[in-house]
Design an enzyme around this catalytic site. Sequence first.
Site, PDB file in Angstrom:
ATOM      1  N   ASN A  97       0.582  -1.109  -0.172  1.00  0.00           N
ATOM      2  CA  ASN A  97      -0.183  -0.202   0.102  1.00  0.00           C
ATOM      3  C   ASN A  97       1.113   1.727  -0.200  1.00  0.00           C
ATOM      4  O   ASN A  97       1.207   1.134   1.157  1.00  0.00           O
ATOM      5  CB  ASN A  97      -0.476   0.260   1.305  1.00  0.00           C
ATOM      6  CG  ASN A  97      -1.521   0.697   1.293  1.00  0.00           C
ATOM      7  OD1 ASN A  97      -2.237   1.981   0.549  1.00  0.00           O
ATOM      8  ND2 ASN A  97      -2.463   1.552   2.710  1.00  0.00           N
ATOM      9  N   LYS A 148       0.040   4.184  -0.661  1.00  0.00           N
ATOM     10  CA  LYS A 148      -0.611   5.111   0.544  1.00  0.00           C
ATOM     11  C   LYS A 148      -0.119   6.753  -0.418  1.00  0.00           C
ATOM     12  O   LYS A 148      -0.561   6.280  -1.470  1.00  0.00           O
ATOM     13  CB  LYS A 148       0.212   5.229   2.036  1.00  0.00           C
ATOM     14  CG  LYS A 148      -0.294   4.445   2.778  1.00  0.00           C
ATOM     15  CD  LYS A 148      -0.145   4.469   4.276  1.00  0.00           C
ATOM     16  CE  LYS A 148      -0.318   3.116   4.434  1.00  0.00           C
ATOM     17  NZ  LYS A 148       0.083   2.755   6.312  1.00  0.00           N
ATOM     18  N   HIS A 172      -9.792   1.103   4.573  1.00  0.00           N
ATOM     19  CA  HIS A 172      -8.687   1.558   5.476  1.00  0.00           C
ATOM     20  C   HIS A 172      -8.736   2.206   6.683  1.00  0.00           C
ATOM     21  O   HIS A 172      -9.698   3.412   6.826  1.00  0.00           O
ATOM     22  CB  HIS A 172      -7.502   2.039   4.957  1.00  0.00           C
ATOM     23  CG  HIS A 172      -5.421   2.166   5.475  1.00  0.00           C
ATOM     24  ND1 HIS A 172      -5.370   3.030   6.446  1.00  0.00           N
ATOM     25  CD2 HIS A 172      -4.899   0.578   4.917  1.00  0.00           C
ATOM     26  CE1 HIS A 172      -4.610   2.738   6.080  1.00  0.00           C
ATOM     27  NE2 HIS A 172      -4.107   1.685   5.402  1.00  0.00           N
ATOM     28  N   GLU A 196      -7.025   4.820   7.595  1.00  0.00           N
ATOM     29  CA  GLU A 196      -6.565   5.776   7.522  1.00  0.00           C
ATOM     30  C   GLU A 196      -8.394   7.157   7.042  1.00  0.00           C
ATOM     31  O   GLU A 196      -7.778   8.108   7.374  1.00  0.00           O
ATOM     32  CB  GLU A 196      -5.288   6.400   6.822  1.00  0.00           C
ATOM     33  CG  GLU A 196      -4.652   6.203   7.449  1.00  0.00           C
ATOM     34  CD  GLU A 196      -3.306   5.614   6.982  1.00  0.00           C
ATOM     35  OE1 GLU A 196      -3.081   5.651   5.784  1.00  0.00           O
ATOM     36  OE2 GLU A 196      -1.819   5.304   7.464  1.00  0.00           O
ATOM     37  N   GLU A 207      -5.874  -5.176  10.840  1.00  0.00           N
ATOM     38  CA  GLU A 207      -5.013  -4.180  10.642  1.00  0.00           C
ATOM     39  C   GLU A 207      -5.151  -3.304  12.055  1.00  0.00           C
ATOM     40  O   GLU A 207      -5.846  -2.876  12.094  1.00  0.00           O
ATOM     41  CB  GLU A 207      -4.356  -3.021   9.449  1.00  0.00           C
ATOM     42  CG  GLU A 207      -4.307  -3.725   8.389  1.00  0.00           C
ATOM     43  CD  GLU A 207      -3.873  -2.992   7.435  1.00  0.00           C
ATOM     44  OE1 GLU A 207      -2.288  -2.874   7.083  1.00  0.00           O
ATOM     45  OE2 GLU A 207      -4.236  -1.591   7.159  1.00  0.00           O
ATOM     46  N   GLY A 255       2.079   2.037  11.040  1.00  0.00           N
ATOM     47  CA  GLY A 255       3.739   3.242  10.592  1.00  0.00           C
ATOM     48  C   GLY A 255       4.051   2.939  12.182  1.00  0.00           C
ATOM     49  O   GLY A 255       4.362   4.404  11.647  1.00  0.00           O
ATOM     50  N   SER A 310       2.707  -2.154  10.318  1.00  0.00           N
ATOM     51  CA  SER A 310       4.556  -2.477  10.597  1.00  0.00           C
ATOM     52  C   SER A 310       5.257  -4.201   9.942  1.00  0.00           C
ATOM     53  O   SER A 310       6.470  -4.665  10.630  1.00  0.00           O
ATOM     54  CB  SER A 310       5.160  -2.285  11.980  1.00  0.00           C
ATOM     55  OG  SER A 310       4.608  -0.479  12.209  1.00  0.00           O
TER      56      SER A 310
END
Length: 251
Positions: free
Chosen positions: A8, A10, A96, A98, A168, A174, A214
């Site tokens: 991904n 991003k 996702h 985010e 996730e 991250g 991660s």
Amino acid sequence: MKNIIIGNWKMNLLEKDIEKYADSFKKLLKEEKINCDFGFAITGINLLFAKKLLENIKGVIISSQNCHYQTNGAFTGETSYTQLLEHEINYSIIGHSERRQYFNETDITVNKKVLVMLKNKMFPILCVGETDEERTNKTFLQVIESQIKASLNGVDKNDASKIIIAYEPIWAIGTGKSATSDDAEEMCAFIRKIIIDLFDAEVAQKIAILYGGSVNADNADMYFSQKNINGALVGGASLDPKLFFNLLRKA
Ligand code: PGA
């Protein structure tokens, strides 16, 4: 089933970076065969550019990072599933964390996207995950159960196996603070059990459940050796072709 690993990207990489990436990634692929299914989730403006450079890699999955459930209309800044389909892009990440955190994505919109994608023979990569607080106060199983049930509301059993689920945990994305393999396996097994309850055991065996948060070449082994983890959704470690390739070699 083969492991599936999706990088991904991003909101990263310019066209010149993608050119270099594709070059060195293809060179690495020539040197060594990879045994998993893999692909890239790419931001809208770079999607077609990257597709052109990567699509001659056998079996590569080219995915969007989001799509809108309406065919067209007054939705400034959005891309519809029909616009993806026009370019033979059949995969999209949906929900996702985010998107949920910064763009008000909810289980309701996630569900609409999943339904419209399946209806159009597309493959949603559905993301679910708990916050740090929900992990600490031990509500994480209920949280994930409710996300999965709401996201898959109304899904036809015959289409369900096309869904890829990515677990996730938000606190692991991250942060370099990845979940233990036991915790990731516990959750992925739990998700598979929910799928059995919603559909049946056959569907649950066919659905790929990925871990994300991660993941890198150093910790990938411990996830890929788990019974209920079928691959990974990878952010940071997918931005460098060598690092990503090293990760794919572990699958
Ligand atoms: P990360 O991101 O690998 O950088 O933690 C994962 C993701 O957001 O999909």
